[in-house]
Design an enzyme around this catalytic site. Structure first.
Site, PDB file in Angstrom:
ATOM      1  CB  ILE A   1      -0.944   0.007   1.225  1.00 40.16           C
ATOM      2  CG1 ILE A   1      -1.927  -1.150   1.148  1.00 40.16           C
ATOM      3  CG2 ILE A   1      -1.703   1.337   1.305  1.00 40.16           C
ATOM      4  CD1 ILE A   1      -2.768  -1.325   2.395  1.00 40.16           C
TER       5      ILE A   1
ATOM      6  CB  THR B   1       7.457   1.901   0.676  1.00 40.52           C
ATOM      7  OG1 THR B   1       7.565   2.828  -0.403  1.00 40.52           O
ATOM      8  CG2 THR B   1       6.973   0.565   0.153  1.00 40.52           C
TER       9      THR B   1
ATOM     10  CE  LYS C   1      13.848   9.552   4.105  1.00 38.56           C
ATOM     11  NZ  LYS C   1      14.428  10.869   4.480  1.00 38.56           N
TER      12      LYS C   1
ATOM     13  CB  ALA D   1       6.143   2.071   8.878  1.00 40.28           C
TER      14      ALA D   1
ATOM     15  CB  VAL E   1       1.066   0.234   4.923  1.00 44.65           C
ATOM     16  CG1 VAL E   1      -0.326  -0.295   5.267  1.00 44.65           C
ATOM     17  CG2 VAL E   1       1.531   1.227   5.979  1.00 44.65           C
TER      18      VAL E   1
ATOM     19  CG  ASP F   1       2.990  14.153  11.734  1.00 46.15           C
ATOM     20  OD1 ASP F   1       3.307  15.304  11.370  1.00 46.15           O
ATOM     21  OD2 ASP F   1       3.305  13.127  11.097  1.00 46.15           O
TER      22      ASP F   1
ATOM     23  CG  ASP G   1       0.566   7.588   9.193  1.00 46.55           C
ATOM     24  OD1 ASP G   1       0.492   6.347   9.192  1.00 46.55           O
ATOM     25  OD2 ASP G   1       0.841   8.245   8.181  1.00 46.55           O
TER      26      ASP G   1
END
Length: 262
Positions: free
Chosen positions: A57, A59, A61, A63, A65, A200, A217
């Site tokens: 789904i 990519t 640095k 994580a 998914v 965030d 997130d």
């Protein structure tokens, strides 16, 4: 990577019943999934949470998914997002400020690898708090070591877009002012009921699916008694106001903050 390790990885991928077995997909799996992570995935599969692992789904640095066909705690078949934190990442020093000061975790004697496990647990626990408070977030399923399983937001194995993906097209899809109010209501629930600040929040971390906003997130989210909570809340509000200003929505920062805090 040694040939023997590649054979082990390939064997674990077969056990996980990877849905797409093309060479390109295999290459991606082998690049981002180390053997320890694959063993953890297999444990989750053995417990019934993962029925078949699908495509990538996203990519990043820290994580990656993946999509998967899965099951929840009640045994219901559901599409899930498999979020995997890289154990060998070099970016976790940026996350220290969100961990230290969180009374839920004792960080005095842990290794870098264990720090990543703590971060994973923190994101899962934040999701649970938010979901139970009625905040619009992916429903958490479970976690183990550096992996979190949660509800997949999207359809046909394609993730829903974020607000930044949609850009100005957003006004052609939804009532932007109504969406803005919905996001503020979620920020209010997050603060007053879950006792969390996202820390965030921006157009990058809000998905839109069937005209509904979802906060994602949440690993960096902090309890409202964290020393930096108010500073993070100010930043979240600033980011949301900045994004919606391009649609002609102008609101006072301090008034919104007072509404969120109550």
């Amino acid at each position: 990577m040694k040939e023997s390790e590649l054979r082990q990885i390939d064997a674990y991928l077969d056990k996980l019943r990877v849905k797409e077995k093309g060479m390109e997909d295999r290459k991606i799996y082998e690049e981002v999934l180390d053997l320890r992570t694959l063993k953890t995935l297999y444990k989750l599969s053995a417990k019934g949470y993962i029925r078949a692992l699908g495509g990538v789904i996203s990519t990043g640095k820290e994580a990656n998914v993946f999509y998967a066909d899965g099951r929840d705690d009640e045994g219901n078949k559901i599409p899930i997002a498999v979020k995997i934190y890289r154990i060998e990442t070099s970016e976790f020093y940026k996350m220290d400020e969100y961990l230290f000061g969180d009374k839920r975790f004792d960080l005095r004697r842990i290794s870098k690898k264990e720090l990543i496990f703590v971060w994973t647990e923190k994101e899962y626990r934040n999701l649970v708090r938010a979901y139970e408070a009625g905040v619009s977030v992916p429903r958490p399923v479970t976690y183990l070591k550096n992996i979190i399983l949660m509800e997949f937001i999207g359809e046909d194995e394609k993730p829903a877009p974020t607000l930044v993906d949609l850009g100005l097209e957003l006004k052609e899809i939804v009532d932007v002012e109504k969406l803005f109010d919905e996001i503020l209501d979620n920020m209010k629930k997050l603060y007053q009921k879950a006792e969390l600040v996202h820390a965030d929040l921006s157009e990058y971390n809000i998905m839109l699916f069937k005209e509904k906003a979802y906060f994602i997130d949440m690993g960096q989210s902090v309890l409202i008694d964290h020393p930096m909570a108010m500073s993070y809340l100010d930043r979240d509000i600033k980011n949301v106001l900045r994004f919606f200003r391009k649609f002609g929505i102008k609101r006072d920062h301090e008034e919104i903050k007072a509404e969120i805090v109550g």
